[in-house]
Write a protein that holds these residues in place. Sequence first.
Motif, short mmCIF file in Angstrom:
data_model
loop_
_atom_site.label_atom_id
_atom_site.label_comp_id
_atom_site.label_asym_id
_atom_site.label_seq_id
_atom_site.Cartn_x
_atom_site.Cartn_y
_atom_site.Cartn_z
N UNK A 1 0.82 -1.21 0.00
CA UNK A 1 0.00 0.00 0.00
C UNK A 1 0.86 1.26 0.00
N UNK A 2 0.45 2.25 -0.77
CA UNK A 2 1.17 3.52 -0.83
C UNK A 2 1.27 4.11 0.57
N UNK A 3 2.48 4.55 0.93
CA UNK A 3 2.76 4.95 2.31
C UNK A 3 3.38 6.35 2.34
N UNK A 4 3.02 7.11 3.38
CA UNK A 4 3.48 8.49 3.52
C UNK A 4 4.09 8.69 4.91
N UNK B 1 -2.13 -13.45 7.34
CA UNK B 1 -0.81 -13.66 7.94
C UNK B 1 -0.23 -14.90 7.27
N UNK B 2 1.01 -14.83 6.86
CA UNK B 2 1.63 -15.95 6.15
C UNK B 2 2.82 -16.44 6.95
N UNK C 1 -0.34 -9.26 4.96
CA UNK C 1 -0.74 -8.55 3.76
C UNK C 1 -2.24 -8.61 3.56
N UNK C 2 -2.68 -7.98 2.49
CA UNK C 2 -4.10 -7.92 2.15
C UNK C 2 -4.27 -8.30 0.69
N UNK C 3 -5.24 -9.16 0.42
CA UNK C 3 -5.58 -9.53 -0.95
C UNK C 3 -6.85 -8.78 -1.35
N UNK C 4 -6.74 -7.94 -2.38
CA UNK C 4 -7.90 -7.14 -2.77
C UNK C 4 -8.88 -7.96 -3.60
N UNK D 1 -2.14 -9.30 -4.08
CA UNK D 1 -1.69 -9.36 -2.69
C UNK D 1 -0.73 -8.21 -2.41
N UNK D 2 -1.06 -7.40 -1.39
CA UNK D 2 -0.25 -6.26 -0.97
C UNK D 2 0.41 -6.57 0.37
N UNK D 3 1.74 -6.51 0.42
CA UNK D 3 2.46 -6.71 1.68
C UNK D 3 2.29 -5.49 2.57
#
Length: 319
Positions: free
Chosen positions: A133-136, A193-194, A252-255, A260-262
């Motif tokens: 995910x885009x992070x700031x 969680x993996x 991560x999240x699978x949309x 899959x986004x770490x």
Amino acid sequence: METLKIFFLAANWRVSLLKAFQDAKAHSNGPIQLIAADSDSLAPALNIADESYCLPLFSDSGCLESLLTICRKLGIDAILPLTNNAIDFLDKYRKELNGENLRLFIQESFVIKVCHDKWNLWQFMKHEGFKSPKTFLLSESEPPDIFPLIAKERKGEGGKNQSIIENQRDLDYFMDKYPHHIFQEFIKGKEFSVDLFADVNGIPKLIVPRERLSVRGGEVMTSRIDMNKSIIVSVEALSRKLGLTGPCTIQGIQDKNGTFFFTDLNLRFGSGSVHTIAAGGNIPLMIYQEMAGKNFLNPSIQDKSIMTRYPENIFYHPE
């Protein structure tokens, strides 16, 4: 045959994990002793180990010497840290501990620096081409321009001080309240969680995705194993890129599109890793096998199995 002695640092409440290590002894080829330590003398996991100790806080100048004294006295073979702070402590004193001929179940220092800092992790992911995910970070980037967001501690574990940000008004408030947090694009989808175990050469031997069905206080309460091949392939690629070894839990999240986004890399056992162990991914036994120089068993994972957790109690009766 010499007894294999494994030391669990910052055992605290990891009762079910210590029980899994105790259970795995029955399938090992030699005697094993489990030693646990924590700064809290009433930590429940201390009751599960074969022997236990109370250590000073990691911030205490006497903690290292206390740890070394125990290791020398008992002839400890390996140290397995169970919290991020424990990992950071071992990394700080890696040179002193390596002189004791110990196996430290920690990653290389640069990997710890990347994974224990969510801003560093985002930069690594972006540079290496992994989905995240885009992070700031306010001090390093322009203010966020997307919603919703999730505010997270830049360093930390257990989901502490996290908040969902729906709009600019929320963002203005939380940027003022948490100026050192990272602000991350909120991806809607299935949380995973993996659990990963890679051998000492960095070759992944076990990858088990667990969908997080319910979470309380940052800890998974209900999970379902989903041996999703695309997630497994992504995690294996990341593991090899970082050269991970030993046990790790990657989040991560699978949309809705299956991407899959770490989001986080825990360089230790995750709280729900006992699900993977119970479903056939016996990481404690794999650790025993590796340290004994034996070949790994080929684990068979019970796909779609579900775990649900509940609190238990330990009672003390002072004389």
